[in-house]
Design a protein around this motif. Structure first.
Motif, PDB file in Angstrom:
ATOM      1  N   LEU A 106       0.830  -1.211   0.000  1.00 34.76           N
ATOM      2  CA  LEU A 106       0.000   0.000   0.000  1.00 34.76           C
ATOM      3  C   LEU A 106       0.863   1.259   0.000  1.00 34.76           C
ATOM      4  O   LEU A 106       0.610   2.200  -0.745  1.00 34.76           O
ATOM      5  N   ILE A 107       1.877   1.247   0.845  1.00 38.61           N
ATOM      6  CA  ILE A 107       2.768   2.404   0.940  1.00 38.61           C
ATOM      7  C   ILE A 107       3.493   2.613  -0.384  1.00 38.61           C
ATOM      8  O   ILE A 107       3.577   3.730  -0.884  1.00 38.61           O
ATOM      9  N   GLN A 108       3.988   1.522  -0.951  1.00 35.82           N
ATOM     10  CA  GLN A 108       4.750   1.602  -2.202  1.00 35.82           C
ATOM     11  C   GLN A 108       3.935   2.192  -3.339  1.00 35.82           C
ATOM     12  O   GLN A 108       4.453   2.965  -4.140  1.00 35.82           O
ATOM     13  N   CYS A 109       2.660   1.836  -3.406  1.00 36.06           N
ATOM     14  CA  CYS A 109       1.853   2.327  -4.532  1.00 36.06           C
ATOM     15  C   CYS A 109       1.119   3.624  -4.205  1.00 36.06           C
ATOM     16  O   CYS A 109       0.301   4.089  -4.993  1.00 36.06           O
ATOM     17  N   GLY A 110       1.434   4.213  -3.046  1.00 35.66           N
ATOM     18  CA  GLY A 110       0.853   5.501  -2.705  1.00 35.66           C
ATOM     19  C   GLY A 110      -0.514   5.434  -2.054  1.00 35.66           C
ATOM     20  O   GLY A 110      -1.198   6.456  -1.944  1.00 35.66           O
ATOM     21  N   PHE A 111      -0.925   4.258  -1.596  1.00 37.41           N
ATOM     22  CA  PHE A 111      -2.232   4.098  -0.973  1.00 37.41           C
ATOM     23  C   PHE A 111      -2.144   3.837   0.528  1.00 37.41           C
ATOM     24  O   PHE A 111      -3.119   3.415   1.142  1.00 37.41           O
ATOM     25  N   GLY A 112      -0.996   4.103   1.119  1.00 38.71           N
ATOM     26  CA  GLY A 112      -0.849   3.928   2.562  1.00 38.71           C
ATOM     27  C   GLY A 112      -1.837   4.776   3.342  1.00 38.71           C
ATOM     28  O   GLY A 112      -2.284   4.394   4.423  1.00 38.71           O
ATOM     29  N   ILE A 113      -2.215   5.914   2.767  1.00 33.97           N
ATOM     30  CA  ILE A 113      -3.175   6.797   3.430  1.00 33.97           C
ATOM     31  C   ILE A 113      -4.528   6.111   3.610  1.00 33.97           C
ATOM     32  O   ILE A 113      -5.245   6.390   4.579  1.00 33.97           O
ATOM     33  N   LEU A 114      -4.887   5.197   2.713  1.00 37.71           N
ATOM     34  CA  LEU A 114      -6.140   4.441   2.881  1.00 37.71           C
ATOM     35  C   LEU A 114      -6.114   3.652   4.179  1.00 37.71           C
ATOM     36  O   LEU A 114      -7.080   3.657   4.942  1.00 37.71           O
ATOM     37  N   LEU A 149       5.998   5.312  12.911  1.00 33.94           N
ATOM     38  CA  LEU A 149       7.086   4.520  13.496  1.00 33.94           C
ATOM     39  C   LEU A 149       7.279   3.229  12.714  1.00 33.94           C
ATOM     40  O   LEU A 149       8.411   2.799  12.473  1.00 33.94           O
ATOM     41  N   TYR A 150       6.165   2.610  12.313  1.00 34.19           N
ATOM     42  CA  TYR A 150       6.254   1.397  11.497  1.00 34.19           C
ATOM     43  C   TYR A 150       6.983   1.698  10.182  1.00 34.19           C
ATOM     44  O   TYR A 150       7.867   0.950   9.765  1.00 34.19           O
ATOM     45  N   ILE A 151       6.620   2.790   9.530  1.00 34.92           N
ATOM     46  CA  ILE A 151       7.254   3.145   8.257  1.00 34.92           C
ATOM     47  C   ILE A 151       8.747   3.392   8.459  1.00 34.92           C
ATOM     48  O   ILE A 151       9.577   2.926   7.662  1.00 34.92           O
ATOM     49  N   ALA A 152       9.105   4.108   9.513  1.00 36.72           N
ATOM     50  CA  ALA A 152      10.527   4.375   9.781  1.00 36.72           C
ATOM     51  C   ALA A 152      11.270   3.063  10.041  1.00 36.72           C
ATOM     52  O   ALA A 152      12.400   2.869   9.564  1.00 36.72           O
ATOM     53  N   TRP A 153      10.657   2.156  10.760  1.00 35.09           N
ATOM     54  CA  TRP A 153      11.252   0.837  11.040  1.00 35.09           C
ATOM     55  C   TRP A 153      11.434   0.069   9.732  1.00 35.09           C
ATOM     56  O   TRP A 153      12.475  -0.507   9.466  1.00 35.09           O
ATOM     57  N   LYS A 154      10.404   0.085   8.894  1.00 40.48           N
ATOM     58  CA  LYS A 154      10.459  -0.582   7.590  1.00 40.48           C
ATOM     59  C   LYS A 154      11.559   0.028   6.728  1.00 40.48           C
ATOM     60  O   LYS A 154      12.389  -0.691   6.168  1.00 40.48           O
ATOM     61  N   ASP A 155      11.560   1.343   6.640  1.00 39.84           N
ATOM     62  CA  ASP A 155      12.541   2.031   5.801  1.00 39.84           C
ATOM     63  C   ASP A 155      13.965   1.832   6.308  1.00 39.84           C
ATOM     64  O   ASP A 155      14.915   1.903   5.521  1.00 39.84           O
ATOM     65  N   GLY A 156      14.105   1.572   7.604  1.00 35.97           N
ATOM     66  CA  GLY A 156      15.419   1.297   8.185  1.00 35.97           C
ATOM     67  C   GLY A 156      15.839  -0.151   8.047  1.00 35.97           C
ATOM     68  O   GLY A 156      16.834  -0.580   8.638  1.00 35.97           O
ATOM     69  N   GLY A 157      15.072  -0.915   7.287  1.00 42.55           N
ATOM     70  CA  GLY A 157      15.418  -2.317   7.047  1.00 42.55           C
ATOM     71  C   GLY A 157      15.017  -3.267   8.162  1.00 42.55           C
ATOM     72  O   GLY A 157      15.479  -4.403   8.210  1.00 42.55           O
ATOM     73  N   ARG A 158      14.157  -2.800   9.065  1.00 43.50           N
ATOM     74  CA  ARG A 158      13.677  -3.628  10.180  1.00 43.50           C
ATOM     75  C   ARG A 158      14.832  -4.226  10.988  1.00 43.50           C
ATOM     76  O   ARG A 158      14.769  -5.363  11.434  1.00 43.50           O
ATOM     77  N   LYS A 159      15.908  -3.453  11.123  1.00 44.79           N
ATOM     78  CA  LYS A 159      17.097  -3.946  11.825  1.00 44.79           C
ATOM     79  C   LYS A 159      16.866  -4.060  13.325  1.00 44.79           C
ATOM     80  O   LYS A 159      17.393  -4.956  13.967  1.00 44.79           O
ATOM     81  N   LYS A 160      16.086  -3.159  13.857  1.00 45.87           N
ATOM     82  CA  LYS A 160      15.772  -3.173  15.287  1.00 45.87           C
ATOM     83  C   LYS A 160      14.750  -4.288  15.547  1.00 45.87           C
ATOM     84  O   LYS A 160      13.790  -4.426  14.783  1.00 45.87           O
ATOM     85  N   PRO A 161      14.936  -5.082  16.611  1.00 48.96           N
ATOM     86  CA  PRO A 161      13.919  -6.094  16.930  1.00 48.96           C
ATOM     87  C   PRO A 161      12.554  -5.435  17.177  1.00 48.96           C
ATOM     88  O   PRO A 161      12.481  -4.331  17.741  1.00 48.96           O
ATOM     89  N   LEU A 162      11.507  -6.110  16.764  1.00 44.79           N
ATOM     90  CA  LEU A 162      10.154  -5.579  16.908  1.00 44.79           C
ATOM     91  C   LEU A 162       9.845  -5.241  18.366  1.00 44.79           C
ATOM     92  O   LEU A 162       9.231  -4.212  18.647  1.00 44.79           O
ATOM     93  N   ASN A 163      10.289  -6.071  19.286  1.00 42.49           N
ATOM     94  CA  ASN A 163      10.012  -5.796  20.703  1.00 42.49           C
ATOM     95  C   ASN A 163      10.654  -4.488  21.162  1.00 42.49           C
ATOM     96  O   ASN A 163      10.098  -3.788  22.005  1.00 42.49           O
ATOM     97  N   ASP A 164      11.818  -4.150  20.613  1.00 43.42           N
ATOM     98  CA  ASP A 164      12.447  -2.867  20.948  1.00 43.42           C
ATOM     99  C   ASP A 164      11.621  -1.708  20.408  1.00 43.42           C
ATOM    100  O   ASP A 164      11.449  -0.687  21.084  1.00 43.42           O
ATOM    101  N   LEU A 165      11.107  -1.858  19.199  1.00 45.17           N
ATOM    102  CA  LEU A 165      10.239  -0.832  18.614  1.00 45.17           C
ATOM    103  C   LEU A 165       8.993  -0.648  19.473  1.00 45.17           C
ATOM    104  O   LEU A 165       8.567   0.482  19.737  1.00 45.17           O
ATOM    105  N   ILE A 166       8.425  -1.751  19.922  1.00 40.85           N
ATOM    106  CA  ILE A 166       7.224  -1.699  20.767  1.00 40.85           C
ATOM    107  C   ILE A 166       7.522  -0.944  22.059  1.00 40.85           C
ATOM    108  O   ILE A 166       6.751  -0.069  22.472  1.00 40.85           O
ATOM    109  N   GLU A 167       8.649  -1.250  22.694  1.00 42.96           N
ATOM    110  CA  GLU A 167       9.014  -0.563  23.946  1.00 42.96           C
ATOM    111  C   GLU A 167       9.201   0.937  23.715  1.00 42.96           C
ATOM    112  O   GLU A 167       8.734   1.760  24.508  1.00 42.96           O
ATOM    113  N   GLU A 168       9.867   1.296  22.631  1.00 38.98           N
ATOM    114  CA  GLU A 168      10.066   2.713  22.320  1.00 38.98           C
ATOM    115  C   GLU A 168       8.740   3.408  22.046  1.00 38.98           C
ATOM    116  O   GLU A 168       8.511   4.531  22.500  1.00 38.98           O
ATOM    117  N   ALA A 169       7.878   2.748  21.292  1.00 41.12           N
ATOM    118  CA  ALA A 169       6.575   3.329  20.970  1.00 41.12           C
ATOM    119  C   ALA A 169       5.756   3.532  22.241  1.00 41.12           C
ATOM    120  O   ALA A 169       5.117   4.580  22.419  1.00 41.12           O
TER     121      ALA A 169
END
Length: 179
Positions: A106-114, A149-169
């Motif tokens: 969705l993000i890639q084709c410009g429909f992430g806003i949906l 935050l999800y987009i930034a994590w994705k764009d960063g190659g998902r290098k950070k473990p998901l649980n770390d992202l959850i704690e930060e969020a």
């Protein structure tokens, strides 16, 4: 009758997955219905029995996964706690990750806003049935923050473990919404 419904669900899933594959190959606007049905292995009749457009494929699937989101969250029971507590933050980000191929498409084709708009409307429905304007603003900020935050994590190659992202969020939510 049940076999027919299963076939129809399977056809719908094939169409969604084919559209996601095609989105990775070319711009959304240049994907034809004929190309989509060929990739999905279904007829044009099957496509038009289920959808009126490529855009409807996306919006329909968004509604399907958000309906599933409600059912999987607390097994469809009430949504206790606060919208920004660790349970809800974790559930949201894990759900985004579970449907990463679709959301990324969705993000890639410009429909992430949906997706963002539907997710925001769902948050308002669940957490603000009285339509309190201040809470509506907070929920809009909350959903937007998690989504970005999800987009930034994705764009960063998902290098950070998901649980770390959850704690930060969750920490960000506590600072922004905690009292």
């Amino acid at each position: 009758m049940e076999k027919r419904n299963q076939r129809n669900l399977f056809s719908r899933e094939c169409i969604v997955m084919a559209l996601l594959r095609l989105i990775k190959e070319k711009p959304f606007s240049s994907i034809s219905i004929s190309e989509l049905t060929a990739k999905a292995g279904v007829s044009r009749v099957t496509f038009y029995r289920n959808y009126t457009s490529k855009e409807e494929v996306l919006t329909s699937y968004i509604h399907d996964i958000l309906g599933d989101y409600i059912q999987t969250h607390a097994n469809g029971q009430g949504h206790g706690g606060t919208f920004y507590d660790s349970l809800h933050v974790a559930h949201s980000l894990r759900y985004f990750d579970q449907y990463r191929d679709f959301i990324d498409g969705l993000i890639q084709c410009g429909f992430g806003i949906l997706f963002l708009n539907e997710l925001t409307a769902l948050a308002w429905k669940i957490w603000n049935p009285q339509r309190d304007p201040q809470l509506q603003i907070q929920l809009t900020a909350y959903v937007g923050m998690l989504y970005n935050l999800y987009i930034a994590w994705k764009d960063g190659g998902r290098k950070k473990p998901l649980n770390d992202l959850i704690e930060e969020a969750h920490a960000i939510c506590e600072k922004a919404f905690g009292h």
